[in-house]
Scaffold this active site. Structure first.
Site, PDB file in Angstrom:
ATOM      1  N   GLY A 178       1.965   2.288  11.164  1.00 19.56           N
ATOM      2  CA  GLY A 178       3.330   3.550  10.956  1.00 19.56           C
ATOM      3  C   GLY A 178       3.890   3.529  12.113  1.00 19.56           C
ATOM      4  O   GLY A 178       4.420   4.140  12.594  1.00 19.56           O
ATOM      5  N   GLU A 199      -7.176   5.045   7.635  1.00 22.70           N
ATOM      6  CA  GLU A 199      -6.380   6.307   7.118  1.00 22.70           C
ATOM      7  C   GLU A 199      -8.276   7.451   6.220  1.00 22.70           C
ATOM      8  O   GLU A 199      -8.331   8.442   6.681  1.00 22.70           O
ATOM      9  CB  GLU A 199      -5.760   6.370   6.651  1.00 22.70           C
ATOM     10  CG  GLU A 199      -3.922   6.714   7.060  1.00 22.70           C
ATOM     11  CD  GLU A 199      -3.297   5.840   6.412  1.00 22.70           C
ATOM     12  OE1 GLU A 199      -3.308   6.306   5.383  1.00 22.70           O
ATOM     13  OE2 GLU A 199      -2.069   5.428   7.347  1.00 22.70           O
ATOM     14  N   LYS A 227      -0.078   4.523  -0.505  1.00 19.80           N
ATOM     15  CA  LYS A 227      -0.020   5.494   0.534  1.00 19.80           C
ATOM     16  C   LYS A 227       0.070   6.756  -0.439  1.00 19.80           C
ATOM     17  O   LYS A 227       0.067   6.463  -2.448  1.00 19.80           O
ATOM     18  CB  LYS A 227      -0.073   5.752   1.613  1.00 19.80           C
ATOM     19  CG  LYS A 227       0.286   4.579   2.210  1.00 19.80           C
ATOM     20  CD  LYS A 227       0.396   4.294   4.067  1.00 19.80           C
ATOM     21  CE  LYS A 227      -0.036   3.561   4.698  1.00 19.80           C
ATOM     22  NZ  LYS A 227       0.291   3.644   5.728  1.00 19.80           N
ATOM     23  N   GLU A 266      -5.938  -4.813  10.167  1.00 19.50           N
ATOM     24  CA  GLU A 266      -5.257  -3.154  10.286  1.00 19.50           C
ATOM     25  C   GLU A 266      -5.160  -2.792  12.047  1.00 19.50           C
ATOM     26  O   GLU A 266      -5.841  -1.807  11.488  1.00 19.50           O
ATOM     27  CB  GLU A 266      -4.843  -2.646   9.582  1.00 19.50           C
ATOM     28  CG  GLU A 266      -4.745  -3.270   7.997  1.00 19.50           C
ATOM     29  CD  GLU A 266      -3.934  -1.999   6.805  1.00 19.50           C
ATOM     30  OE1 GLU A 266      -2.697  -2.492   6.667  1.00 19.50           O
ATOM     31  OE2 GLU A 266      -4.543  -1.114   7.067  1.00 19.50           O
ATOM     32  N   ASN A 277       0.746  -0.997  -0.016  1.00 18.72           N
ATOM     33  CA  ASN A 277      -0.193  -0.120  -0.146  1.00 18.72           C
ATOM     34  C   ASN A 277       1.277   1.147  -0.082  1.00 18.72           C
ATOM     35  O   ASN A 277       1.464   1.702   1.447  1.00 18.72           O
ATOM     36  CB  ASN A 277      -0.580   0.277   1.397  1.00 18.72           C
ATOM     37  CG  ASN A 277      -1.841   1.224   1.678  1.00 18.72           C
ATOM     38  OD1 ASN A 277      -1.648   1.767   0.863  1.00 18.72           O
ATOM     39  ND2 ASN A 277      -2.257   1.588   2.667  1.00 18.72           N
ATOM     40  N   SER A 326       2.929  -1.973  10.360  1.00 22.53           N
ATOM     41  CA  SER A 326       4.065  -1.963  10.416  1.00 22.53           C
ATOM     42  C   SER A 326       5.116  -3.147  10.259  1.00 22.53           C
ATOM     43  O   SER A 326       5.694  -4.081  11.355  1.00 22.53           O
ATOM     44  CB  SER A 326       4.685  -1.833  12.218  1.00 22.53           C
ATOM     45  OG  SER A 326       3.938  -0.718  12.775  1.00 22.53           O
ATOM     46  N   HIS A 366      -9.531   2.131   4.513  1.00 25.16           N
ATOM     47  CA  HIS A 366      -8.777   1.187   5.102  1.00 25.16           C
ATOM     48  C   HIS A 366      -9.070   3.242   6.663  1.00 25.16           C
ATOM     49  O   HIS A 366      -9.330   3.783   6.271  1.00 25.16           O
ATOM     50  CB  HIS A 366      -7.182   2.382   4.618  1.00 25.16           C
ATOM     51  CG  HIS A 366      -6.454   2.245   4.933  1.00 25.16           C
ATOM     52  ND1 HIS A 366      -5.983   3.328   6.298  1.00 25.16           N
ATOM     53  CD2 HIS A 366      -5.170   1.131   4.935  1.00 25.16           C
ATOM     54  CE1 HIS A 366      -5.118   2.901   6.082  1.00 25.16           C
ATOM     55  NE2 HIS A 366      -3.958   1.511   5.887  1.00 25.16           N
TER      56      HIS A 366
END
Ligand code: PGA
Length: 252
Positions: A175, A102, A13, A169, A11, A213, A100
């Site tokens: 991250g 985000e 991003k 996730e 991914n 991560s 996701h």
């Protein structure tokens, strides 16, 4: 979607330009030369701006391309700045990440994610549907409740389960270099598998991925959890070396 494969899905991003094709090229070459990795499915979900360019360069290669989000409206519409699943399919996407965290954090509701999944499945895209609890929910022992809510809130029994991969996730792990304890993760993956089987009333469970991560060092911890069917890899997928090392170390 083929069975018994381990998925390594990048991914990217908001990263990359035309020159970043060298990353995909190196990954592609590596997989080509190392036939033992033909038990893996490699997908890179890149920004929309790169899909068509990469797709033309990649023709009939081993890496598949994916997108990272789409608008819920099918086809075309008056939605300034948005892109539909149809448009992404035309640009060469075979996969799409939806739900996701985000994007959820920017106000994406369960219902909107459901509509996005519906439109992506109509285009025969493989959907990587992300679910996961945040830190507070984890601390309050709410992980399973949240995961079940996210599943029920955005999936429909009529969806083609063979075109859906679930990516667990944990939001607190994305991250941050923090990963779940092996036992906890194994239990959560088992919970999701059972829940999904019950939801779709089937014995054949969709693939369940882990994301958060993942890097070349910690991949060995994950490889001991055989219930995991693959990985959604963010930051580390922006480097061909790290991405290849993850795959290499997984099979060590
Ligand atoms: P990360 O991201 O690997 O950088 O933690 C994972 C993701 O957001 O899918």
């Amino acid at each position: 979607m083929t069975n018994n494969l381990k998925y390594f899905i990048g991914n990217w991003k908001m990263f990359g330009d035309f020159g970043s094709f060298k990353i995909i090229h190196k990954i592609n070459q590596y997989i080509y030369k190392n036939k033992k990795f033909n038990k893996s499915k490699i997908v890179l979900c890149v920004p929309n701006t790169l899909l068509d360019f990469f797709n033309k360069k990649l023709k009939s290669q081993l890496v598949s391309l994916g997108a990272q989000n789409c608008h819920q409206q099918e086809g075309y519409g008056a939605f300034t700045g948005s892109v539909s699943a149809l448009m992404l399919k035309k640009m060469g996407a075979k996969y799409i990440i939806l739900g996701h965290s985000e994007n959820r954090s920017e106000g994406e509701s369960y219902e909107i994610i459901k509509r996005k999944i519906t439109s992506a499945l109509k285009q025969k895209l493989n959907v990587i549907f992300c679910i996961g609890e945040n830190y507070k929910e984890k601390k309050n022992g709410k992980t399973f409740t949240i995961l079940r809510k996210q599943i029920k809130g955005s999936l429909e029994k009529r969806f083609n389960k063979n075109k859906i991969l679930l990516a667990y996730e944990p939001v607190w792990s994305i991250g941050t270099n923090m990963i779940p304890k092996t036992n906890e993760l194994r239990n959560t993956i088992k919970f999701i598998k059972n829940d999904i089987k019950f939801f779709f009333n089937t014995n054949k469970c969709p693939k369940i991925l882990y994301g958060g991560s993942v890097n070349p060092k910690n991949i060995r911890l994950f490889s001991s959890i055989t219930e995991i069917d693959g990985f959604l890899i963010g930051g580390a997928s922006q480097s061909s070396k790290k991405f290849i090392d993850i795959i290499k170390n997984y099979y060590k």
